[in-house]
Design a protein around this motif. Structure first.
Motif, short mmCIF file in Angstrom:
data_model
loop_
_atom_site.label_atom_id
_atom_site.label_comp_id
_atom_site.label_asym_id
_atom_site.label_seq_id
_atom_site.Cartn_x
_atom_site.Cartn_y
_atom_site.Cartn_z
N ASN A 153 -1.46 6.23 10.45
CA ASN A 153 -1.75 6.10 9.02
C ASN A 153 -0.48 5.76 8.26
OD1 ASN A 153 -4.65 7.38 7.93
ND2 ASN A 153 -4.11 7.95 10.03
N SER A 209 -2.98 9.24 2.20
CA SER A 209 -2.81 8.40 3.39
C SER A 209 -3.94 7.40 3.55
CB SER A 209 -2.70 9.27 4.65
OG SER A 209 -3.88 10.02 4.82
N GLU A 210 -3.64 6.33 4.32
CA GLU A 210 -4.64 5.29 4.59
C GLU A 210 -4.42 4.78 6.01
OE1 GLU A 210 -6.27 1.00 2.82
OE2 GLU A 210 -4.63 2.08 1.83
N ARG A 211 -5.50 4.65 6.74
CA ARG A 211 -5.42 4.17 8.12
C ARG A 211 -4.98 2.71 8.16
NH1 ARG A 211 -8.78 1.14 10.94
NH2 ARG A 211 -10.38 1.30 9.31
N ARG A 238 0.82 -1.21 0.00
CA ARG A 238 0.00 0.00 0.00
C ARG A 238 0.86 1.27 0.00
NH1 ARG A 238 -4.59 -0.31 -2.01
NH2 ARG A 238 -5.33 1.48 -0.77
N MET A 289 0.26 4.29 -2.44
CA MET A 289 0.04 5.67 -2.05
C MET A 289 0.92 6.62 -2.85
SD MET A 289 -2.36 5.56 0.25
CE MET A 289 -3.00 4.18 -0.72
N VAL A 299 -8.82 9.46 -4.08
CA VAL A 299 -9.27 8.58 -3.01
C VAL A 299 -10.10 7.45 -3.55
CG1 VAL A 299 -10.71 8.47 -0.94
CG2 VAL A 299 -9.12 10.37 -1.23
N SER A 332 -7.80 4.87 -5.45
CA SER A 332 -6.80 4.13 -4.66
C SER A 332 -7.36 3.41 -3.45
CB SER A 332 -5.70 5.09 -4.20
OG SER A 332 -6.25 6.04 -3.29
N ALA A 335 -7.73 4.97 -0.74
CA ALA A 335 -7.10 5.63 0.39
C ALA A 335 -8.16 6.28 1.26
CB ALA A 335 -6.08 6.65 -0.09
N GLY A 336 -7.74 6.70 2.44
CA GLY A 336 -8.68 7.34 3.33
C GLY A 336 -8.67 8.85 3.23
#
Length: 537
Positions: free
Chosen positions: A144, A165-167, A52, A56, A90, A93, A95-96
């Protein structure tokens, strides 16, 4: 002898041994499952970060390369104008959060409008240096995975930073993300572990006869107390010849230490006869074996458990004092037999003299008495001129008369010499000579020559040699004849002590106590020659 045991046994109150073992096994299974889950989580986290993280960066690069983003990132209304671009990033991807930052970290555009105007710490990032970067960071207190790419001017200066970013997923999300197969394997492992633990606990309960830990410990304590307090020696040997039990008395009698347990019998340096006896796996009757310091009476029994042969158990008693008493008894009986023989001889001579007197043959009486006197004097002089010790001389004279009654000629070698000995040494020499002469006379009875020759020499130490005219001793019996309770004579010959080989065993014991040795060789004219050499006379 008092044996004290202070061992403590760790038990769980209210639970049986099998139950405790099952509980411990369940704990082990649980620990293994937790460890497997922890490894799976760690591996999934690592894979999430690597895969990931690159994703990102790719999304951030895609946003940074969009013309509208490069043209309008500094517009006062950028938050509204570029919102569709960051939303699309977002959406594409997964992503958050997607944001466009100033080089100092202030948020200009964000998929979360509430973050516009806030600042992000870029101290760990290299995007402000003009390089793409991904790593861990906190956003609003949540960990994240962040990927950041700079927007560069033609001169290479950093104009802005695109951050995606992603948690991080939770533990349960990571385990669930590993797929149903992992959950299946963990469940199957748990079931197999539980089943194996239950079966093993049942097996332990069966093999321990249903006894609990405290009961097993009590039995072990009683066993140790019993084995190490009895006077008889106890030696247990398994089918492989390894010592499994050796109590204190056995250690003392065999000259071994506690470290002998767990070693093979033939590696302990014992007498060959003792090794052969202990290594034999069959039951045996009482056997007498003479070692360097003791005369041992041994008895061996085969040991079985649930119908399976597990070795032998040998008990041993120190018969050294008994052998000495038997030797003394034999000496007293020898004197009695000698007196009886002399009485019989004198009675015959008196009857002859009485008959001659009744016939009036007084000259013949005078000649017979003179002949008998000279013969007795010759026998006494032949011994006393060479043997200065009165006790040894008396023994040889008595044995001469006793041998003559059995039809055996006992002669003392003319080269024999022996000075007076101390009372203790004289007693031992009498024991040695008495047993050797008795053995030689028994072997010579009925042979063609029927002779026994005795040589005593104290020139270099003390050497006793007794040679008979018997059939001799086969080479394969020469060592065991002294060590074990065997004899080269037929059963019943020579009395109980000779039947069991006590006499010759005692010869070896006394010789060893004086630092000497005994050997058997072939006689010069046939028969056997027993030679005893003592270190000091």
């Amino acid at each position: 002898m008092v044996v004290k045991f202070t061992k403590r046994v760790l038990t769980l109150p209210g639970r049986s041994l099998a139950g405790q073992f099952l509980l411990f096994q369940l704990v082990v299974v649980a620990v293994v499952l937790i460890a497997v889950a922890a490894v799976s989580v760690a591996q999934s986290t690592r894979e999430f970060r690597d895969v990931r993280g690159q994703r990102m960066i790719a999304v951030a690069e895609n946003v940074a390369s969009t013309p509208i983003v490069r043209d309008r990132y500094a517009d006062p209304f950028a938050a509204r104008i570029l919102a569709p671009e960051v939303d699309r990033a977002v959406a594409l991807s997964g992503a958050g959060l997607a944001e466009i930052l100033d080089p100092d970290g202030r948020v200009r555009v964000s998929t979360d409008p509430a973050r516009v105007g806030t600042r992000m710490d870029l101290s760990a990032s290299r995007a402000d240096e003009g390089r793409a970067w991904f790593g861990d960071g906190d956003i609003d207190g949540v960990r994240n995975l962040i990927g950041q790419v700079p927007i560069l001017a033609a001169s290479g200066a950093v104009l802005a930073v695109v951050s995606v970013s992603e948690r991080y997923p939770t533990v349960w999300e990571l385990i669930g993300g590993a797929g149903e197969r992992l959950l299946l394997y963990l469940s199957l492992g748990a079931l197999l572990g539980l089943a194996a633990s239950w079966l093993l606990s049942r097996r332990i309960k069966r093999h321990t006869r249903g006894l609990e830990v405290a009961e097993i410990a009590g039995l072990a304590d009683h066993r140790e107390a019993l084995l190490h307090s009895i006077r008889e020696g106890v030696v247990a040997v398994n089918p492989d010849g390894v010592v499994t039990v050796l109590n204190d008395s056995a250690q003392e009698l065999l000259g071994l230490g506690a470290e002998a347990v767990g070693r093979r019998v033939d590696e302990l340096g014992l007498e060959r006869a003792v090794v052969d006896f202990l290594m034999s796996g069959e039951e045996g009757r009482d056997v007498v074996i003479a070692t360097g310091k003791h005369v041992l009476a041994l008895n061996r029994r085969a040991a079985h458990s649930q119908g399976r042969h597990i070795g032998t158990v040998t008990t041993m008693r120190d018969s050294t004092e008994l052998a000495a008493l038997q030797a003394q008894l034999s000496s007293h009986r020898s004197v009695t037999d000698t007196l009886r023989a002399q009485t019989h001889e004198f009675a015959n001579q008196l009857h002859t003299i009485s008959g001659l007197v009744q016939l009036g043959e007084f000259d013949a009486v005078h000649e017979l008495v003179g002949t008998l006197t000279r013969r007795r004097a010759q026998i006494n002089d032949a011994v006393t001129q060479r043997i200065s010790d009165p006790a040894v001389a008396a023994l040889l004279i008595a044995k001469t008369s006793l041998a003559a009654e059995s039809g055996v000629i006992l002669t003392l070698d003319p080269d024999s010499r022996l000075r007076a000995l101390s009372p203790a040494l004289a007693t031992d020499v009498i024991t040695l000579l008495g047993n050797l002469i008795d053995n030689a006379v028994d072997a010579s009875v009925g042979t063609t020559r029927a002779e026994v020759n005795v040589t005593v020499c104290d020139a270099d130490g003390l050497t006793l040699t007794v040679t008979d005219s018997g059939p001799g001793v086969p080479p394969h019996l020469r060592e065991s004849l002294f060590a074990r309770g065997v004899t080269s004579k037929p059963a019943g010959a020579g009395g109980l002590e000779k039947q069991r080989g006590i006499g010759l065993a005692l010869v070896r014991l006394v010789t060893t106590q004086h630092g000497g040795h005994v050997e058997i060789t072939d006689g010069p004219d046939g028969g056997a020659s027993f030679v005893v050499r003592l270190a000091h006379a």
